[in-house]
Design an enzyme around this catalytic site. Sequence first.
Site, PDB file in Angstrom:
ATOM      1  N   TYR A 177       0.946  -1.292  -0.113  1.00 17.61           N
ATOM      2  CA  TYR A 177       0.011  -0.034  -0.044  1.00 17.61           C
ATOM      3  C   TYR A 177       0.752   1.426  -0.097  1.00 17.61           C
ATOM      4  O   TYR A 177       1.963   1.280   0.232  1.00 17.61           O
ATOM      5  CB  TYR A 177      -1.024   0.261   1.182  1.00 17.61           C
ATOM      6  CG  TYR A 177      -0.216   0.036   2.410  1.00 17.61           C
ATOM      7  CD1 TYR A 177       0.201  -0.858   3.193  1.00 17.61           C
ATOM      8  CD2 TYR A 177      -0.236   1.435   3.234  1.00 17.61           C
ATOM      9  CE1 TYR A 177       0.742  -0.767   4.687  1.00 17.61           C
ATOM     10  CE2 TYR A 177       0.463   1.792   4.469  1.00 17.61           C
ATOM     11  CZ  TYR A 177       0.877   0.393   5.168  1.00 17.61           C
ATOM     12  OH  TYR A 177       1.488   0.697   6.106  1.00 17.61           O
ATOM     13  N   CYS A 178       0.157   2.235  -0.476  1.00 20.34           N
ATOM     14  CA  CYS A 178       0.903   3.758  -0.263  1.00 20.34           C
ATOM     15  C   CYS A 178      -0.216   4.842  -0.611  1.00 20.34           C
ATOM     16  O   CYS A 178      -1.277   4.313  -0.548  1.00 20.34           O
ATOM     17  CB  CYS A 178       2.094   3.843  -1.521  1.00 20.34           C
ATOM     18  SG  CYS A 178       1.238   3.684  -3.293  1.00 20.34           S
ATOM     19  N   THR A 179       0.129   5.937  -0.528  1.00 20.39           N
ATOM     20  CA  THR A 179      -0.721   7.019  -0.430  1.00 20.39           C
ATOM     21  C   THR A 179      -1.875   7.078  -1.450  1.00 20.39           C
ATOM     22  O   THR A 179      -3.128   6.952  -1.149  1.00 20.39           O
ATOM     23  CB  THR A 179      -0.015   8.574  -0.503  1.00 20.39           C
ATOM     24  OG1 THR A 179       1.155   8.421   0.057  1.00 20.39           O
ATOM     25  CG2 THR A 179      -0.904   9.532  -0.085  1.00 20.39           C
ATOM     26  N   ILE A 206      -3.995   4.559   0.104  1.00 24.63           N
ATOM     27  CA  ILE A 206      -4.870   4.929   1.397  1.00 24.63           C
ATOM     28  C   ILE A 206      -5.795   5.714   1.419  1.00 24.63           C
ATOM     29  O   ILE A 206      -6.720   5.557   2.100  1.00 24.63           O
ATOM     30  CB  ILE A 206      -3.886   5.317   2.444  1.00 24.63           C
ATOM     31  CG1 ILE A 206      -2.572   4.329   2.279  1.00 24.63           C
ATOM     32  CG2 ILE A 206      -4.251   5.523   3.715  1.00 24.63           C
ATOM     33  CD1 ILE A 206      -1.345   4.991   2.865  1.00 24.63           C
TER      34      ILE A 206
END
Length: 311
Positions: A177-179, A206
């Site tokens: 996961y990342c922004t 996210i």
Amino acid sequence: MNDYLVLLYYHYTLIEDLEAFRDTHQAFCDNHHLLGRIYVAREGINGTLSGLKEDVKAYMEHIERDPRFKGIVFKVDEHHQHAFKKMHVRVKKELVNLSLEEDINPKKLTGEYVEPKDFYQRMLDPNTLVLDARNDYEHQVGHFRDSIKPNVRNFRDLPNWIKENSELLKGKKILTYCTGGIRCEKLSGWLKAEGYDDVGQLKGGIVTYGKDEVAKGQLWDGQCYVFDERLKVPINQVEHVIVGRDHYDGTPCERQLNCSNPECNKQILASIENEAKHLGGCSPECSRHPRNRYVASHQLTPEEVETRLNY
Ligand SMILES: [Zn+2]
């Protein structure tokens, strides 16, 4: 009044006329009073910007009219003002840099896109390993509970870390996961190229997970670091757990600042009181730096500086 919108978006696509594209793009943004940062590369576009609602909507329509950006997804937040000070459109070699000898093209190879509600369910599986694809200063502000934060300063160092820690990942179902999702597109593709076959990536990142009506941001602790003047946004709609720790005394803290030594700029968390006590420096050397920004902006005399640091 929330008259403004903040956008976050990316799209992998072929852009050939980079310089011309940058110039017309910059002109469009200037004409619509948009502020932010947009990167363009042969492999696509990655941007975040703010503006009045009608201007931002005009921008989205402008992009969507271009067939190269068919399918682009905009993450949209309301806000009461601009979230940036300037508008920059820059040409880059790659949108995200993993320092690979052979770069990954996510349009050809990438991990499975996992919808937020499924991501939530899969995180509950004990045989799943959740991997944070972001940097440490982002992780310290908030992250998925029990997710792994590789001990690296930069995204480009991730592949080496994973190679050195392969026993952690072996036989696991991997979720990254990342922004907003852009970094996972390449990282999950690289993991697949390395031979990991069960690799999923959080679709929309996210910020999308926090707005999903089913996932409701659950299992997210802290807040989400964002690359604009808001600094962070809330994600978990069900409970709020503070994970940040004050740089000076280790107490729970979510207040972000940069070290006041302009040559250091390290991102730390600290209360107003502790920032004042240490003049915003992340170390004794930074506190006493001759160009300390905290000292300058508070117009402290040398005597006042000594009194505070010796207190
Ligand atoms: Zn420092």
